[in-house]
Write a protein that holds these residues in place. Structure first.
Motif, PDB file in Angstrom:
ATOM      1  N   PRO A   1       0.835  -1.209   0.000  1.00 23.09           N
ATOM      2  CA  PRO A   1       0.000   0.000   0.000  1.00 23.09           C
ATOM      3  C   PRO A   1       0.866   1.254   0.000  1.00 23.09           C
ATOM      4  CG  PRO A   1      -0.882  -1.596   1.530  1.00 23.09           C
ATOM      5  CD  PRO A   1       0.429  -2.156   1.059  1.00 23.09           C
ATOM      6  N   GLY A   2       0.458   2.214  -0.815  1.00 23.17           N
ATOM      7  CA  GLY A   2       1.232   3.428  -0.979  1.00 23.17           C
ATOM      8  C   GLY A   2       2.244   3.377  -2.097  1.00 23.17           C
ATOM      9  N   GLY A   3       2.454   2.202  -2.654  1.00 27.01           N
ATOM     10  CA  GLY A   3       3.438   2.030  -3.715  1.00 27.01           C
ATOM     11  C   GLY A   3       2.900   2.412  -5.082  1.00 27.01           C
ATOM     12  N   SER A   4       3.731   2.184  -6.097  1.00 29.19           N
ATOM     13  CA  SER A   4       3.399   2.577  -7.467  1.00 29.19           C
ATOM     14  C   SER A   4       3.686   1.445  -8.439  1.00 29.19           C
ATOM     15  CB  SER A   4       4.221   3.800  -7.886  1.00 29.19           C
ATOM     16  OG  SER A   4       3.941   4.920  -7.081  1.00 29.19           O
ATOM     17  N   LEU A   5       2.937   1.460  -9.531  1.00 26.34           N
ATOM     18  CA  LEU A   5       3.183   0.571 -10.656  1.00 26.34           C
ATOM     19  C   LEU A   5       2.854   1.322 -11.937  1.00 26.34           C
ATOM     20  CD1 LEU A   5       1.559  -2.852  -9.579  1.00 26.34           C
ATOM     21  CD2 LEU A   5       3.997  -2.427  -9.927  1.00 26.34           C
ATOM     22  N   ARG A   6       3.511   0.944 -13.020  1.00 28.09           N
ATOM     23  CA  ARG A   6       3.139   1.480 -14.321  1.00 28.09           C
ATOM     24  C   ARG A   6       2.757   0.321 -15.242  1.00 28.09           C
ATOM     25  NH1 ARG A   6       6.210   4.987 -19.034  1.00 28.09           N
ATOM     26  NH2 ARG A   6       7.259   2.991 -19.411  1.00 28.09           N
ATOM     27  N   LEU A   7       1.534   0.345 -15.693  1.00 25.05           N
ATOM     28  CA  LEU A   7       1.049  -0.670 -16.614  1.00 25.05           C
ATOM     29  C   LEU A   7       1.204  -0.193 -18.057  1.00 25.05           C
ATOM     30  CD1 LEU A   7      -2.287  -1.723 -14.855  1.00 25.05           C
ATOM     31  CD2 LEU A   7       0.051  -2.495 -14.406  1.00 25.05           C
ATOM     32  N   SER A   8       1.453  -1.144 -18.940  1.00 25.03           N
ATOM     33  CA  SER A   8       1.552  -0.853 -20.368  1.00 25.03           C
ATOM     34  C   SER A   8       0.515  -1.659 -21.137  1.00 25.03           C
ATOM     35  CB  SER A   8       2.950  -1.196 -20.886  1.00 25.03           C
ATOM     36  OG  SER A   8       3.936  -0.407 -20.269  1.00 25.03           O
ATOM     37  N   CYS A   9       0.033  -1.064 -22.212  1.00 21.67           N
ATOM     38  CA  CYS A   9      -0.948  -1.701 -23.091  1.00 21.67           C
ATOM     39  C   CYS A   9      -0.421  -1.524 -24.511  1.00 21.67           C
ATOM     40  CB  CYS A   9      -2.300  -1.029 -22.903  1.00 21.67           C
ATOM     41  SG  CYS A   9      -3.558  -1.453 -24.125  1.00 21.67           S
ATOM     42  N   ALA A  10       0.070  -2.607 -25.093  1.00 22.92           N
ATOM     43  CA  ALA A  10       0.681  -2.541 -26.412  1.00 22.92           C
ATOM     44  C   ALA A  10      -0.200  -3.243 -27.435  1.00 22.92           C
ATOM     45  CB  ALA A  10       2.057  -3.183 -26.386  1.00 22.92           C
ATOM     46  N   ALA A  11      -0.245  -2.687 -28.626  1.00 22.46           N
ATOM     47  CA  ALA A  11      -1.062  -3.279 -29.690  1.00 22.46           C
ATOM     48  C   ALA A  11      -0.281  -4.343 -30.444  1.00 22.46           C
ATOM     49  CB  ALA A  11      -1.533  -2.206 -30.664  1.00 22.46           C
ATOM     50  N   SER A  12      -0.980  -5.402 -30.793  1.00 22.87           N
ATOM     51  CA  SER A  12      -0.394  -6.477 -31.589  1.00 22.87           C
ATOM     52  C   SER A  12      -1.230  -6.646 -32.854  1.00 22.87           C
ATOM     53  CB  SER A  12      -0.384  -7.776 -30.787  1.00 22.87           C
ATOM     54  OG  SER A  12       0.060  -8.867 -31.566  1.00 22.87           O
ATOM     55  N   GLY A  13      -0.605  -6.452 -33.996  1.00 20.57           N
ATOM     56  CA  GLY A  13      -1.311  -6.664 -35.254  1.00 20.57           C
ATOM     57  C   GLY A  13      -2.016  -5.450 -35.816  1.00 20.57           C
TER      58      GLY A  13
ATOM     59  N   LYS B   1      -5.479   5.398 -33.979  1.00 25.79           N
ATOM     60  CA  LYS B   1      -6.837   5.814 -34.337  1.00 25.79           C
ATOM     61  C   LYS B   1      -7.860   5.501 -33.260  1.00 25.79           C
ATOM     62  CE  LYS B   1      -6.243   5.370 -39.347  1.00 25.79           C
ATOM     63  NZ  LYS B   1      -4.787   5.157 -39.275  1.00 25.79           N
ATOM     64  N   TYR B   2      -7.434   4.844 -32.183  1.00 25.71           N
ATOM     65  CA  TYR B   2      -8.384   4.335 -31.203  1.00 25.71           C
ATOM     66  C   TYR B   2      -8.269   5.013 -29.836  1.00 25.71           C
ATOM     67  CZ  TYR B   2      -8.837   0.431 -34.454  1.00 25.71           C
ATOM     68  OH  TYR B   2      -9.056  -0.346 -35.561  1.00 25.71           O
TER      69      TYR B   2
ATOM     70  N   GLY C   1      -5.871  10.987 -29.753  1.00 21.70           N
ATOM     71  CA  GLY C   1      -4.785  11.952 -29.779  1.00 21.70           C
ATOM     72  C   GLY C   1      -4.219  12.274 -28.412  1.00 21.70           C
ATOM     73  N   GLY C   2      -4.883  11.805 -27.374  1.00 19.08           N
ATOM     74  CA  GLY C   2      -4.398  12.011 -26.018  1.00 19.08           C
ATOM     75  C   GLY C   2      -4.884  13.281 -25.347  1.00 19.08           C
ATOM     76  N   SER C   3      -5.712  14.065 -26.031  1.00 16.46           N
ATOM     77  CA  SER C   3      -6.105  15.349 -25.461  1.00 16.46           C
ATOM     78  C   SER C   3      -7.301  15.259 -24.521  1.00 16.46           C
ATOM     79  CB  SER C   3      -6.438  16.334 -26.586  1.00 16.46           C
ATOM     80  OG  SER C   3      -7.513  15.840 -27.369  1.00 16.46           O
TER      81      SER C   3
ATOM     82  N   ARG D   1      -0.364   8.077 -23.475  1.00 16.59           N
ATOM     83  CA  ARG D   1      -0.113   7.230 -24.627  1.00 16.59           C
ATOM     84  C   ARG D   1       1.059   7.760 -25.423  1.00 16.59           C
ATOM     85  NH1 ARG D   1      -5.443   6.667 -27.575  1.00 16.59           N
ATOM     86  NH2 ARG D   1      -4.183   5.435 -29.050  1.00 16.59           N
ATOM     87  N   ASP D   2       1.762   6.829 -26.069  1.00 19.03           N
ATOM     88  CA  ASP D   2       2.846   7.154 -26.979  1.00 19.03           C
ATOM     89  C   ASP D   2       2.528   6.422 -28.276  1.00 19.03           C
ATOM     90  OD1 ASP D   2       5.176   7.437 -28.432  1.00 19.03           O
ATOM     91  OD2 ASP D   2       6.478   7.160 -26.710  1.00 19.03           O
ATOM     92  N   ASN D   3       1.901   7.124 -29.194  1.00 18.12           N
ATOM     93  CA  ASN D   3       1.471   6.467 -30.431  1.00 18.12           C
ATOM     94  C   ASN D   3       2.661   6.006 -31.279  1.00 18.12           C
ATOM     95  OD1 ASN D   3      -1.259   6.636 -29.870  1.00 18.12           O
ATOM     96  ND2 ASN D   3      -1.537   8.579 -30.950  1.00 18.12           N
ATOM     97  N   ALA D   4       3.795   6.670 -31.131  1.00 16.25           N
ATOM     98  CA  ALA D   4       4.989   6.242 -31.858  1.00 16.25           C
ATOM     99  C   ALA D   4       5.450   4.858 -31.383  1.00 16.25           C
ATOM    100  CB  ALA D   4       6.112   7.258 -31.670  1.00 16.25           C
TER     101      ALA D   4
END
Length: 129
Positions: A14-26, A31-32, A54-56, A72-75
C-alpha cells in the motif's frame, strides 16, 4: 490476431506505485481511444480511465482520480497507466481495450465488455502487505 497486450502488474505494498503498459499487436493504436479496466474477484468489471486517440481528452473513475495517470505514446504503439498511492482496493486484473467509436463513450458502463474490442488477457495487480 488483433489484440492488446497488457504488462507491468505485480505485487506492491500500500502506498506504492506501478506502471502498466498496453501494447497493440497486429494493428496501430493511433486511431483508437483506449480504456483501462479492472476486475477484482467477485466484483463487476470497472472502467478505470480512458484516453482519446490523440491524447487530449482523458477521463478517470472517481475512485482513482488524483492517483492514476493515463498516457499514450502512439509512436511506440502503447498506452500507459501510472498508478500511485496504491490501495488494497486497487487489487484486480487490469485490462485495456479499444473504444468502438472515436471517443471514450461508455467505458464506465457494464456494456463496455461487449462494446470495446481487442481485449487482452490482463495483468494482475495485487496491493498488500
Amino acid at each position: 490476431q488483433l489484440q492488446l497486450v497488457e504488462s507491468g502488474g505485480g505485487l506492491v505494498q500500500p502506498g506504492g506505485s506501478l506502471r502498466l503498459s498496453c501494447a497493440a499487436s497486429g494493428f496501430t493504436l493511433d486511431k483508437y481511444p483506449i480504456g483501462w479496466f479492472r476486475q477484482a474477484p467477485g466484483k463487476v468489471r470497472e472502467g478505470v480511465s480512458c484516453i482519446s486517440s490523440g491524447g487530449s481528452i482523458i477521463d478517470y473513475a472517481d475512485s482513482v482520480k488524483g492517483r492514476f495517470t493515463i498516457s499514450r505514446d502512439n509512436a511506440k504503439n502503447t498506452v500507459y497507466l501510472q498508478m500511485n498511492s496504491l490501495k488494497p482496493e486497487d487489487t484486480g486484473v487490469y485490462s485495456c481495450a479499444a473504444a468502438p467509436g472515436p471517443i471514450c463513450s461508455g467505458y464506465k458502463s457494464p456494456s463496455a465488455r461487449q462494446n470495446y474490442r481487442y481485449w487482452g488477457q490482463g495483468t494482475q495487480v495485487t496491493v498488500s502487505t
